[in-house]
Design a protein around this motif. Structure first.
Motif, mmCIF file in Angstrom:
data_model
loop_
_atom_site.group_PDB
_atom_site.id
_atom_site.type_symbol
_atom_site.label_atom_id
_atom_site.label_comp_id
_atom_site.label_asym_id
_atom_site.label_seq_id
_atom_site.Cartn_x
_atom_site.Cartn_y
_atom_site.Cartn_z
ATOM 1 N N VAL A 80 -37.114 -14.082 17.161
ATOM 2 C CA VAL A 80 -35.680 -14.027 17.474
ATOM 3 C C VAL A 80 -35.248 -15.390 17.997
ATOM 4 C CG1 VAL A 80 -33.883 -12.890 18.830
ATOM 5 C CG2 VAL A 80 -35.864 -11.583 18.049
ATOM 6 N N SER A 81 -34.285 -16.009 17.332
ATOM 7 C CA SER A 81 -33.864 -17.361 17.695
ATOM 8 C C SER A 81 -32.780 -17.383 18.758
ATOM 9 C CB SER A 81 -33.380 -18.108 16.443
ATOM 10 O OG SER A 81 -32.248 -17.461 15.884
ATOM 11 N N ARG A 82 -32.095 -16.252 18.942
ATOM 12 C CA ARG A 82 -31.003 -16.228 19.918
ATOM 13 C C ARG A 82 -30.736 -14.803 20.384
ATOM 14 N NH1 ARG A 82 -26.291 -19.085 17.397
ATOM 15 N NH2 ARG A 82 -27.943 -20.518 16.827
ATOM 16 N N THR A 83 -30.104 -14.701 21.528
ATOM 17 C CA THR A 83 -29.741 -13.381 22.041
ATOM 18 C C THR A 83 -28.432 -12.925 21.404
ATOM 19 O OG1 THR A 83 -29.447 -12.075 24.067
ATOM 20 C CG2 THR A 83 -28.451 -14.246 24.021
ATOM 21 N N SER A 84 -28.141 -11.640 21.496
ATOM 22 C CA SER A 84 -26.911 -11.081 20.936
ATOM 23 C C SER A 84 -26.415 -9.954 21.838
ATOM 24 C CB SER A 84 -27.154 -10.555 19.507
ATOM 25 O OG SER A 84 -28.208 -9.613 19.485
ATOM 26 N N GLY A 85 -25.180 -9.528 21.603
ATOM 27 C CA GLY A 85 -24.567 -8.525 22.477
ATOM 28 C C GLY A 85 -24.109 -7.299 21.706
ATOM 29 N N ALA A 86 -24.630 -6.136 22.102
ATOM 30 C CA ALA A 86 -24.293 -4.879 21.431
ATOM 31 C C ALA A 86 -23.491 -3.975 22.357
ATOM 32 C CB ALA A 86 -25.564 -4.164 20.977
ATOM 33 N N GLU B 192 -15.545 5.205 24.176
ATOM 34 C CA GLU B 192 -15.949 4.433 25.346
ATOM 35 C C GLU B 192 -16.944 3.383 24.881
ATOM 36 O OE1 GLU B 192 -18.456 4.885 29.548
ATOM 37 O OE2 GLU B 192 -18.142 6.625 28.253
ATOM 38 N N ALA B 193 -16.707 2.131 25.265
ATOM 39 C CA ALA B 193 -17.599 1.035 24.878
ATOM 40 C C ALA B 193 -18.501 0.688 26.052
ATOM 41 C CB ALA B 193 -16.792 -0.185 24.445
ATOM 42 N N VAL B 194 -19.797 0.929 25.914
ATOM 43 C CA VAL B 194 -20.766 0.633 26.966
ATOM 44 C C VAL B 194 -21.471 -0.665 26.603
ATOM 45 C CG1 VAL B 194 -22.826 1.427 28.189
ATOM 46 C CG2 VAL B 194 -21.097 3.076 27.452
ATOM 47 N N GLY B 195 -21.295 -1.703 27.417
ATOM 48 C CA GLY B 195 -21.919 -2.981 27.136
ATOM 49 C C GLY B 195 -21.079 -4.127 27.662
ATOM 50 N N PRO B 196 -21.369 -5.361 27.230
ATOM 51 C CA PRO B 196 -22.372 -5.688 26.219
ATOM 52 C C PRO B 196 -23.803 -5.576 26.741
ATOM 53 C CG PRO B 196 -21.415 -7.702 27.088
ATOM 54 C CD PRO B 196 -20.660 -6.570 27.696
ATOM 55 N N ILE B 197 -24.686 -5.129 25.868
ATOM 56 C CA ILE B 197 -26.105 -5.052 26.166
ATOM 57 C C ILE B 197 -26.761 -6.272 25.522
ATOM 58 C CG2 ILE B 197 -28.212 -3.701 25.797
ATOM 59 C CD1 ILE B 197 -26.123 -1.295 25.358
ATOM 60 N N LEU B 198 -27.367 -7.126 26.335
ATOM 61 C CA LEU B 198 -28.005 -8.322 25.805
ATOM 62 C C LEU B 198 -29.301 -7.950 25.096
ATOM 63 C CD1 LEU B 198 -27.545 -11.082 28.537
ATOM 64 C CD2 LEU B 198 -26.214 -10.679 26.470
ATOM 65 N N GLN B 199 -29.427 -8.401 23.866
ATOM 66 C CA GLN B 199 -30.581 -8.091 23.030
ATOM 67 C C GLN B 199 -31.369 -9.364 22.726
ATOM 68 O OE1 GLN B 199 -28.739 -4.642 20.177
ATOM 69 N NE2 GLN B 199 -28.400 -6.729 19.503
ATOM 70 N N GLY B 200 -32.660 -9.196 22.502
ATOM 71 C CA GLY B 200 -33.464 -10.292 21.988
ATOM 72 C C GLY B 200 -34.268 -11.058 23.007
ATOM 73 N N LEU B 201 -34.060 -10.813 24.311
ATOM 74 C CA LEU B 201 -34.832 -11.506 25.334
ATOM 75 C C LEU B 201 -36.209 -10.861 25.500
ATOM 76 C CD1 LEU B 201 -32.062 -11.957 28.048
ATOM 77 C CD2 LEU B 201 -33.082 -13.776 26.674
ATOM 78 N N ASN B 202 -37.173 -11.651 25.949
ATOM 79 C CA ASN B 202 -38.509 -11.119 26.210
ATOM 80 C C ASN B 202 -38.499 -10.061 27.308
ATOM 81 O OD1 ASN B 202 -40.537 -12.341 24.482
ATOM 82 N ND2 ASN B 202 -39.940 -14.288 25.402
#
Length: 327
Positions: free
Chosen positions: A145-151, A287-297
């Motif tokens: 994974v080259s970068r984090t993302s937000g879901a 209802e929008a729950v987040g952003p949840i940061l994805q991709g970190l160790n």
């Protein structure tokens, strides 16, 4: 069982340790006391103990049994400085590290990196950059994974209709490889929320019905994602109606295993993702729950500075679930 109760049941009794660097903020303290009393996590506050205790007293919170760690007196500070200098690989001297690690976000991130805690929640008074930058420098992204993302988890109704939208928060215009990584991480996040991932990579085209470089990018990303994570199902390019509505899918892409049944929607770039989740939120009553940061160790969560105590409480529960999530 509603999603919140499911997530609580997964972490209850697991003693997941979550760090909170903004320890004098009323919203943080209220959520921490609640989480501690419900025995959902083991909270760790970072700051000067006298200042933290005074804030708690002023706001009417009892911090009995909750750990407070002061960077100025932390007994393993020298080891932390050494680990930080090594991790930064020449980008910080020991003298610089000692100064940097007095910052609560950097100190808290190092606690997570050194396995002294399982995750961190910040951002109630800090910007996204101030929260995420230490995580990217120290914890870094997962292999592949080259970068984090937000879901965002999108919830609606008593039956807890739920979907995942991504990336709606971070990457302005990802290329095909980056979009594929986002799709795979989104599938992993969906599993955490008991959403069986059928991942649609969205476009204004369905299986080449329109020709454009933007369509080619999405189609290539879907192919790469399937190669990267064959245990999940990916398809793209797909228009939203083909991804979501079975009758449309049967007409437009009858051979797809995802179309008409998609639960995870990956947007081609940030503009459409941000617009899309807000339309669902405002027009669709989700209802929008987040952003949840994805991709970190290891998980670090970024709060909005406009958050309330309930937001902090929910984010901590999500972060704890990320910490125990398995591949």
């Amino acid at each position: 069982m509603e999603l919140g109760e499911i997530l609580k049941s997964k972490i209850s009794g697991k003693d997941v340790k979550i760090v909170f660097p903004e320890a004098t903020d009323a919203r943080i303290l209220g959520a921490v006391v609640r989480l501690h009393s419900e025995e959902l996590i083991v909270p760790v506050l970072v700051g000067n103990p006298d200042e933290v205790k005074k804030a708690a007293k002023d706001y009417g919170f009892d911090l009995s049994g909750i750990d407070i760690i002061d960077p100025e007196t932390y007994e393993e500070f020298d080891a932390m400085v050494e680990a930080f200098v090594e991790r930064r690989k020449g980008k910080a001297t020991e003298e610089q590290a000692r100064e940097i690690l007095k910052n609560g976000n950097y100190f808290g991130t190092m606690l997570v990196y050194m396995d002294k805690a399982d995750g961190m929640v910040s951002g109630a008074i800090h910007s996204t950059g101030d929260t995420v930058r230490p995580a990217l420098q120290i914890i870094k992204t997962r292999p592949g994974v080259s970068r984090t993302s937000g879901a965002f988890i999108m919830l609606r109704g008593r039956s807890q209709e739920k979907y995942l939208f991504s990336d709606c928060a971070i990457n302005v215009n990802p290329n095909a490889q980056e979009l594929a990584e986002i799709a795979v991480e989104s599938a992993r996040t969906a599993k955490m929320f008991d959403i069986e991932p059928k991942v649609a990579l969205l476009s204004f085209s369905s299986h080449g019905s329109a020709k454009a470089p933007e369509v080619d990018k999405v189609a290539e990303a879907a192919k790469l994602a399937q190669e990267m994570a064959p245990q999940f199902e990916f398809d793209g390019d797909l228009q939203f109606d083909a991804a979501f509505v079975k009758s449309v899918a049967d007409q437009k892409v009858p051979d797809s295993k995802v179309a008409g049944e998609a639960t995870v929607f990956v947007f081609p770039e940030l503009q459409s993702g941000n617009i899309g989740y807000k339309i669902a939120q405002r027009f669709g009553g989700f209802e929008a729950v987040g952003p949840i940061l994805q991709g970190l160790n290891k998980p670090v969560s970024d709060l909005s500075r406009g958050c309330n105590e309930e937001d902090v409480y929910k984010t901590a529960i999500i972060t704890a679930n990320q910490a125990i999530m398995e591949d």
